[in-house]
Enzyme design. Structure first.
Site, PDB file in Angstrom:
ATOM      1  N   VAL B 264       0.837  -1.230  -0.096  1.00 38.05           N
ATOM      2  CA  VAL B 264       0.050   0.095   0.106  1.00 38.05           C
ATOM      3  C   VAL B 264       0.942   1.348   0.023  1.00 38.05           C
ATOM      4  O   VAL B 264       1.817   1.206   0.508  1.00 38.05           O
ATOM      5  CB  VAL B 264      -0.983  -0.009   1.182  1.00 38.05           C
ATOM      6  CG1 VAL B 264      -1.914   1.075   1.275  1.00 38.05           C
ATOM      7  CG2 VAL B 264      -1.709  -1.355   1.288  1.00 38.05           C
ATOM      8  N   GLY B 265       0.451   2.340  -0.743  1.00 31.64           N
ATOM      9  CA  GLY B 265       1.125   3.577  -0.539  1.00 31.64           C
ATOM     10  C   GLY B 265       1.730   4.236  -2.103  1.00 31.64           C
ATOM     11  O   GLY B 265       1.259   3.540  -3.134  1.00 31.64           O
ATOM     12  N   VAL B 267       4.883   4.853  -3.419  1.00 32.86           N
ATOM     13  CA  VAL B 267       5.548   3.998  -4.416  1.00 32.86           C
ATOM     14  C   VAL B 267       4.944   2.638  -4.935  1.00 32.86           C
ATOM     15  O   VAL B 267       5.009   2.516  -6.242  1.00 32.86           O
ATOM     16  CB  VAL B 267       6.750   3.641  -3.545  1.00 32.86           C
ATOM     17  CG1 VAL B 267       7.723   2.737  -4.485  1.00 32.86           C
ATOM     18  CG2 VAL B 267       7.524   4.806  -2.936  1.00 32.86           C
ATOM     19  N   GLU B 289      -2.526  -7.907  -1.972  1.00 33.18           N
ATOM     20  CA  GLU B 289      -3.457  -7.879  -0.829  1.00 33.18           C
ATOM     21  C   GLU B 289      -4.454  -6.703  -1.063  1.00 33.18           C
ATOM     22  O   GLU B 289      -5.606  -7.267  -0.825  1.00 33.18           O
ATOM     23  CB  GLU B 289      -2.481  -7.514   0.229  1.00 33.18           C
ATOM     24  CG  GLU B 289      -2.800  -7.676   1.605  1.00 33.18           C
ATOM     25  CD  GLU B 289      -1.966  -7.020   2.451  1.00 33.18           C
ATOM     26  OE1 GLU B 289      -1.174  -8.198   3.230  1.00 33.18           O
ATOM     27  OE2 GLU B 289      -1.390  -5.915   2.614  1.00 33.18           O
ATOM     28  N   ASN B 379       2.362   1.341  11.898  1.00 28.74           N
ATOM     29  CA  ASN B 379       1.232   0.557  11.619  1.00 28.74           C
ATOM     30  C   ASN B 379       1.338  -0.889  12.120  1.00 28.74           C
ATOM     31  O   ASN B 379       0.403  -1.350  12.368  1.00 28.74           O
ATOM     32  CB  ASN B 379       0.987   0.778  10.382  1.00 28.74           C
ATOM     33  CG  ASN B 379       0.380   2.237   9.812  1.00 28.74           C
ATOM     34  OD1 ASN B 379       0.065   2.831  10.897  1.00 28.74           O
ATOM     35  ND2 ASN B 379       0.792   2.407   8.548  1.00 28.74           N
ATOM     36  N   GLY B 383       0.810  -7.478   5.963  1.00 20.03           N
ATOM     37  CA  GLY B 383       1.019  -8.736   5.129  1.00 20.03           C
ATOM     38  C   GLY B 383       2.584  -8.808   4.474  1.00 20.03           C
ATOM     39  O   GLY B 383       2.991  -9.541   3.626  1.00 20.03           O
TER      40      GLY B 383
END
Lengths: 509, 509
Positions: B264-265, B267, B289, B379, B383
């Site tokens: 996630v994010g 990049v 994911e 956080n 995964g």
């Protein structure tokens, strides 16, 4: 050489002497050898290579294996100064020294990955494979000896193959191996192992006989250390583990019938021996990497039904015993390539209970299993990462202290992390066991200090934890003194304040 | 509530209002909720629980989910002070603060393991499951919304089930889910996924309708942030990765057709958008994911054939776009339980190319993805461990620096290790990419400093490496100053010596 060792007649023309055979290994070669733990590795060709280097020949090469080998390979070649790269694992003192001095290049790999890397070409061409063999069968395929390791892939990928045909094992060993090379992504089917004992491959390594450039006759036996009976510490650690598993099964949180993996060493051996005295466990399966002497006792008593591994690392006495009743053991033991014995897919599917040894463990459950003082390689991660990360339940064990308590193996922060808190489930020392699975970090630290640390270190560790907790954070650490224990030892020879200053820097080895 | 949302007529009697429904959650409950990333989580019941706590009712419970949820759940409940335990992952500011203060207990788990833990009873009874649903079918089974996470297991194990029936998604979403709960060891068959797009289960979650104690009607939409277009740094990191993979494929070391996972994010999003400008890649599969907006563009252009994940984390705009042409996307997208999307077995079999983001990376390739300054949880590992350890090729990415270069994200030693050198294959920053797979630690350090570190930190890092190397060891570290960069920042607000002293301790957040 007896004809039944080379049943494929054309290869009888390749019989050679070690010096001539070794000529196929030239300066700059990539050399891939059989062997996994100190069994099943070639012994004659390495000696020849060392001899050539000693005579002044320019000879340097890269050396790849299944895992560690014995001094007859790693020791001899390290001392000869002929090794450029060594992978994926080693355990020989001379090799270790040169790696730590930066003279031999080493990368610490998960053992389950090497074969796939070789097949992808990631380690370069397989110029020469030197493999110990029990026999060559009628079709020209190869039957290995007491270990499998990465040999199937090395043989498949090799340009040239040199065989050390050993008569140290009887031909009756044939049939114990189960050779299966998985396909490579993206088109790969499941590895069809559903029980530890499942056989999914062939009892030989497929080999193109045209690649064989030489066969030499070997009478060299494998020499493995005989483990002394477990000491009190190993015994207590084992007892904690067996009690705990028994308790979890009775509470319904763990099913019966999960297979065990037990790493190499005293404690691992003690865990296996612990089954002997325990009435709760019977009919067990082992899905492990290296099988040691204790397995013979367990098989004899019916405690273990089936044992799967990549090597039979028996002492000389154990070898004799095994060979004498081979007919009985053979149907209960299977030797696999390491990418299968250590396969994350299979380990997760079977739900392995994994017991592995740590050099040190920190109060939050991070584990160092490879480096002393954050920098000096001991042996390597070996297969522990394959098992720890994928096991149903992962135990990390260590004596609470070492060097007459001058070293605590429970520390505020480990100096090198090989297994993180996310993958380590249970920490065990002779003092006790902590199940981390339902503990937040602060709770974990409290429990590890109270139940696992050596009493001589509990106040020191508690003091650290309390001060760190006041500074805050989910996993309290004081970076300015996280390694104070290590630094104190390096300066004074004792992790406790007030230890006697030593003349120089101390090392554990 | 429209009848087609509750097609199993007996359950229409369970329609309730949120306040009444929430009464089933009592003090001391174990509460298991749907949701994975900020989509598909219940929104009405959490608000009721917070209301009750605010009114002075004694109400504290344990909270388990698929992964993070949104502020409507984690934020609201953290602020209400009702959460005892939170697992396995979270990303809400209020929750994070309380975890770091030790007020909420948290353990940082690999996401692929939670469902199995629940089934084994390791997390205790599933007193109440609160799940968002699209519909209940004719047989009384449940159809989830935009995420699956651990919901299938929560529903199976629950004593009581409360459903938030959402009308935010059209009924046409039915059929996108593929629900398969694997067996548990020791008797477990392979997970039969051979291609990223394979469907192996049912399009609904099996549910015993007798367990449903309440159904409430919800009009709450999911709110996910819209990612801004990638900045220069993200763009450059993505370009390095695509160049490298292209190069490896052309060199024959990597097969075509391996599926991609992208964390996630920014990049991760940039990597996916990078495919749009790249002619080499087409017909890709994603085995990931969380699927974000970029996936829609890739599907539209045929760059991606199939996308598999556990959640559709689209922005509001992305949701509208997806729903408008659902008929077209539905056959190309599959939503799975997280124990399948993140299954080590499947990830290894398919040979996933994994791209995950680091908080910091050290010169030997160890990665911190969870804690600031060794102690403050960001956080969680999520995964990433499932993918990093089992991928065919694992990329860890980070901008080289942060806070206007006051922080270097390449450091001598990371302050918390989540992924070790053994599992991290490639390190990437905007400055360059280093393939660690054939580098010994000293070579790795040299390459990471020269190619990945921010230029402002190269001399500092080189100086450290040189002095550490003189002190020796396979992986040279000076424990007395391994965290000097971090400590300097905490004292002065700058990792470089000579930075301006800050008023107090600095935090990155």
């Amino acid at each position: 050489m007896p004809q039944e060792r080379i049943r494929y007649a054309p290869l009888r023309d390749k019989i050679s002497d070690p010096a001539t055979a070794a000529r196929h290994v030239v300066d700059g070669s990539n050399l891939f050898v059989s062997g996994f733990s100190p069994v099943g590795y070639p012994k004659l060709i390495p000696a020849e290579l060392a001899k050539r280097a000693a005579s002044g020949e320019r000879l340097r090469f890269n050396l790849y294996s299944g895992a560690s080998t014995g001094d007859g390979l790693d020791g001899v070649l390290a001392e000869a100064g002929v090794v450029i790269w060594r992978r994926p694992y080693m355990a020989a003192k001379a090799m270790r020294q040169r790696i730590n001095q930066g003279e031999i290049l080493f990368k610490d790999d998960h053992l389950s990955f090497t074969s796939a890397q070789v097949r992808s070409g990631g380690l370069g061409r397989v110029d020469v494979a030197v493999v110990e063999a029990l026999a060559i069968n009628e079709k020209g395929h190869l039957i290995p000896t007491m270990s499998v390791g990465n040999t199937p892939t090395f043989v498949r990928q090799a340009d040239k193959i040199i065989i050390e045909m050993s008569d140290a094992c009887p031909l009756d060993l044939e049939g114990i191996h189960d050779i299966y090379i998985p396909e490579d992504p993206p088109y790969r089917m499941p590895i069809p192992i559903y029980r530890a004992s499942d056989r999914i491959g062939k009892p030989y390594i497929e080999m193109d006989p045209h690649k064989v450039v030489a066969i030499v006759y070997s009478q060299e036996r494998d020499h493995c250390p005989l483990f002394p009976p477990p000491d009190r510490v190993a015994h207590d650690i084992a007892a904690h583990i067996l009690d705990f598993v028994q308790h979890e099964i009775k509470a319904g949180r763990l099913p019966r019938g999960l297979p065990w993996q037990s790493g190499v060493g005293d404690v691992a051996n003690a865990v296996l021996l612990g089954f002997l005295e325990n009435d709760f466990f019977h009919g067990l399966d082992l899905y492990s990497e290296v099988l040691q002497d204790a397995v013979l006792d367990l098989l004899d008593l019916g405690k273990v039904r089936h044992a799967s591994g990549s090597a039979l690392t028996f002492s000389t006495k154990g070898q004799d015993r095994f060979i004498k009743e081979l007919y009985r053991y053979k149907e209960k033991v299977v030797l696999r390539p390491v990418e299968i014995s250590n396969s994350p897919e299979v380990i997760r599917r079977l739900g392995v209970l994994a017991v592995n040894t740590a050099l040190e463990i920190d109060i939050y459950g991070h584990v160092n299993s490879t480096h002393l003082w954050g920098r000096e390689l001991m042996n390597g991660i070996g297969g522990s990462g394959d098992f720890v990360r994928n096991a149903a339940l992962s135990f990390m064990v260590t004596p609470a202290s070492g060097k007459q308590e001058r070293i605590s193996r429970i520390v505020p922060m480990v100096s090198h992390v090989d297994h993180s808190e996310h993958s380590v489930d249970v920490v065990v020392t002779e003092h006790g066991l902590v199940d981390l699975r339902n503990l937040a970090p602060r709770q974990a630290a409290r429990a590890i200090i109270d139940h696992c640390a050596a009493p001589a270190y509990r106040d020191l560790l508690s003091d650290y934890l309390e001060r760190a907790s006041r500074a805050g954070g989910h996993e309290p650490q004081l970076l300015e003194e996280a390694f104070a224990f290590h630094l104190r030892y390096m300066q004074t020879g004792d992790m406790r304040p007030g230890g006697v200053p030593a003349a120089g820097r101390q090392r554990v080895d």
